[in-house]
Scaffold this active site. Structure first.
Site, mmCIF file in Angstrom:
data_model
loop_
_atom_site.group_PDB
_atom_site.id
_atom_site.type_symbol
_atom_site.label_atom_id
_atom_site.label_comp_id
_atom_site.label_asym_id
_atom_site.label_seq_id
_atom_site.Cartn_x
_atom_site.Cartn_y
_atom_site.Cartn_z
ATOM 1 C CG HIS A 176 -19.791 5.180 -24.199
ATOM 2 N ND1 HIS A 176 -20.706 6.044 -23.661
ATOM 3 C CD2 HIS A 176 -18.984 4.765 -23.179
ATOM 4 C CE1 HIS A 176 -20.477 6.134 -22.350
ATOM 5 N NE2 HIS A 176 -19.441 5.374 -22.035
ATOM 6 C CB ALA A 177 -16.296 1.482 -28.886
ATOM 7 N NE ARG A 178 -23.212 -0.051 -26.545
ATOM 8 C CZ ARG A 178 -23.740 -1.020 -25.775
ATOM 9 N NH1 ARG A 178 -23.688 -2.278 -26.168
ATOM 10 N NH2 ARG A 178 -24.303 -0.721 -24.636
ATOM 11 C CD GLU A 179 -22.455 6.061 -26.942
ATOM 12 O OE1 GLU A 179 -21.926 7.186 -26.948
ATOM 13 O OE2 GLU A 179 -22.830 5.498 -25.893
ATOM 14 N NE ARG A 234 -20.942 1.661 -21.318
ATOM 15 C CZ ARG A 234 -21.663 2.769 -21.307
ATOM 16 N NH1 ARG A 234 -22.392 3.088 -22.337
ATOM 17 N NH2 ARG A 234 -21.664 3.566 -20.259
ATOM 18 N NE ARG A 252 -21.431 5.330 -15.449
ATOM 19 C CZ ARG A 252 -22.040 5.583 -16.615
ATOM 20 N NH1 ARG A 252 -21.422 6.316 -17.536
ATOM 21 N NH2 ARG A 252 -23.256 5.137 -16.852
ATOM 22 C CG HIS A 304 -21.921 10.202 -24.968
ATOM 23 N ND1 HIS A 304 -21.340 9.100 -24.407
ATOM 24 C CD2 HIS A 304 -21.172 11.264 -24.552
ATOM 25 C CE1 HIS A 304 -20.302 9.456 -23.666
ATOM 26 N NE2 HIS A 304 -20.168 10.771 -23.739
ATOM 27 C CB SER A 305 -25.800 8.061 -30.027
ATOM 28 O OG SER A 305 -25.242 6.770 -30.193
ATOM 29 C CE1 TYR A 306 -31.738 4.059 -27.710
ATOM 30 C CE2 TYR A 306 -29.597 3.010 -27.862
ATOM 31 C CZ TYR A 306 -30.922 2.971 -27.494
ATOM 32 O OH TYR A 306 -31.428 1.853 -26.904
ATOM 33 C CE1 TYR A 356 -27.117 6.591 -17.141
ATOM 34 C CE2 TYR A 356 -29.226 5.903 -18.044
ATOM 35 C CZ TYR A 356 -27.869 6.089 -18.181
ATOM 36 O OH TYR A 356 -27.265 5.790 -19.372
ATOM 37 C CD GLU A 378 -26.533 9.965 -24.236
ATOM 38 O OE1 GLU A 378 -26.425 9.224 -25.231
ATOM 39 O OE2 GLU A 378 -25.918 9.774 -23.171
HETATM 40 ZN ZN LIG Z 1 -22.125 7.154 -24.635
#
Ligand SMILES: [Zn+2]
Length: 417
Positions: A176-179, A234, A252, A304-306, A356, A378
């Site tokens: 995910h780009a923003r992490e 993202r 996904r 990943h984060s967060y 989830y 995360e």
């Molecule tokens: Zn992520």
């Protein structure tokens, strides 16, 4: 005159997406108790521009949980009024996102090029993959496993002493780009491997007996976009006929209960599963590499984060894996080890119940390919900064995460299968 107007419009459009974009934007945390609260948030999200940070989308909100989301400046008073009128408990995590994003770059390191204690853009990371491999030819080899939608090369580093029939651990960052803390960790791991080989007994043993495949950035196009246009991007940057919306959620997009739950078929959503499993060139390249190396890969780690969690399969279903007892024990011991350095507390468990349900994730897919030790990390933090974690946190975050990865590597060595 028309040309000038077009230029001005373009300039405004790009300004809107860069730094100024986040001026006055807030990140809220809402405390959700029951279905009524969830319905209220669905209503709120349907009439306002809301960017969900945790969980990833409005459809994943559960009772008795907290929800973090970003609101654009012009919607803030509407959102605050709504939360108060409906007596939803909330707090403001970030009161002005722009100033928090500027404060990200607080590293004391003055280097202008690559630094392990700064966030590096893709150009710098790409050059680093070349340099770290050429400086450590006895430990690192670099290969290309594919290209991205926009044509960038996906470099993979193989870290370990060359030898026959070695088991391997595959680790990727930057889904995910923003992490941003995620690619920072992959770089840190490679540095620690070459820095401590021959000096620290555990790392020396790992590199002699294991290979680590490190993919520093999976979603390179998205990562570039977070540096140039929109820090909060993202997804990938792929486009498809029939929609103006851009990008698929790479986590996904794997062929593991693909798009069955916790994912969206709407291309405009942040959790869009894509038009088909492995539709994204990036996920396809990763999956092809793992399929071609299944006989050696014994662990799959995706960073990943967060939220400080260590998750294992399944996320696409509430069912437990047949290795649940072992994975739970390993996760418990790993997060305990991680906490020894700075006291950072992680929660852990199967994805579906711990965070989830979400189908199409790479950890579930890798597990179903036969890679038993499959985990999603995360990293920090728990929402104080969220995706805007300051550079001064890179070192402590990466140091403690190293302990976790080394714990898993040791376990893999001691539990061959
Ligand atoms: Zn992520």
């Amino acid at each position: 005159m028309l040309a000038l107007l077009v230029l001005v419009t373009l300039a405004l459009a790009s300004a809107h997406h860069s730094g100024e974009h986040f001026e006055g934007e807030k990140v809220f945390r809402v405390f959700v108790e029951d279905e009524n609260h969830i319905n209220l948030l669905h209503a709120l999200a349907s009439t306002n521009q809301i960017d969900f940070w945790k969980p990833d989308s409005v459809t994943q909100i559960k009772p008795h949980s907290t929800v973090d989301f970003r609101v654009e400046a012009e919607d803030i008073s509407t959102v605050e009024d709504f939360l108060e009128q409906n007596e939803l408990q909330y707090e403001v995590l970030i009161s002005n996102l722009r100033s928090i994003l500027e404060a990200q770059f607080d590293s004391q390191v003055r280097a202008t090029g690559h630094s392990y204690e700064k966030y590096n853009n893709w150009e710098t990371i790409e050059a680093w993959t070349q340099q770290v491999a050429s400086e450590n030819p006895d430990l690192i080899s670099r290969s290309a496993i594919g290209t991205t939608f926009e044509g960038r090369t996906m470099y993979l580093l193989k870290v370990g002493k060359p030898g026959p029939n070695k088991p391997a651990i595959f680790m990727d960052c930057g889904f995910h780009a923003r992490e941003w803390i995620s690619p920072a960790f992959c770089q840190w791991f490679v540095r620690e491997a070459v820095r401590t080989y021959g000096r620290e007994i555990h790392m020396t043993e790992f590199l002699e007996k294991l290979d680590f495949y490190v993919l520093p950035v999976v979603n390179i196009d998205g990562y570039v976009y977070t540096w140039t246009k929109n820090r909060m991007w993202r997804k990938t940057r792929s486009t498809y006929d029939g929609t103006k919306c851009i990008g698929t959620d790479p986590n996904r997009n794997f062929d593991a209960g693909w798009c069955k739950l916790g994912a969206s078929r709407n291309p405009c959503d942040e959790t869009y599963c894509g038009p088909a499993a492995e539709s994204e060139k990036e996920t396809k390249a990763l999956a092809n590499f793992i399929r071609n190396n299944l006989s050696s890969i014994k662990a799959y780690l995706t960073i990943h984060s967060y939220s400080q969690m260590m998750l294992y399969p399944y996320s696409y279903d509430y069912k437990l894996t047949e290795d649940n007892v072992e994975l739970n024990a390993l996760a418990k011991a790993t997060v305990k080890e991680l906490a020894t350095l700075h006291g950072t507390k992680y929660t852990y468990g199967p994805g579906a119940t711990t965070i989830y349900p979400a189908a199409g994730g790479s950890d579930d897919w890798a597990y179903d390919q036969g890679i038993k030790y499959s985990f999603t990390f995360e990293l920090r933090d728990k929402g104080r900064y969220g995706f805007a974690l300051p550079e001064s946190k890179i070192r402590p975050t990466c140091e403690e995460t190293m302990l976790a990865i080394k714990h898993i590597a040791n376990y893999v060595l001691e539990h061959p299968y």
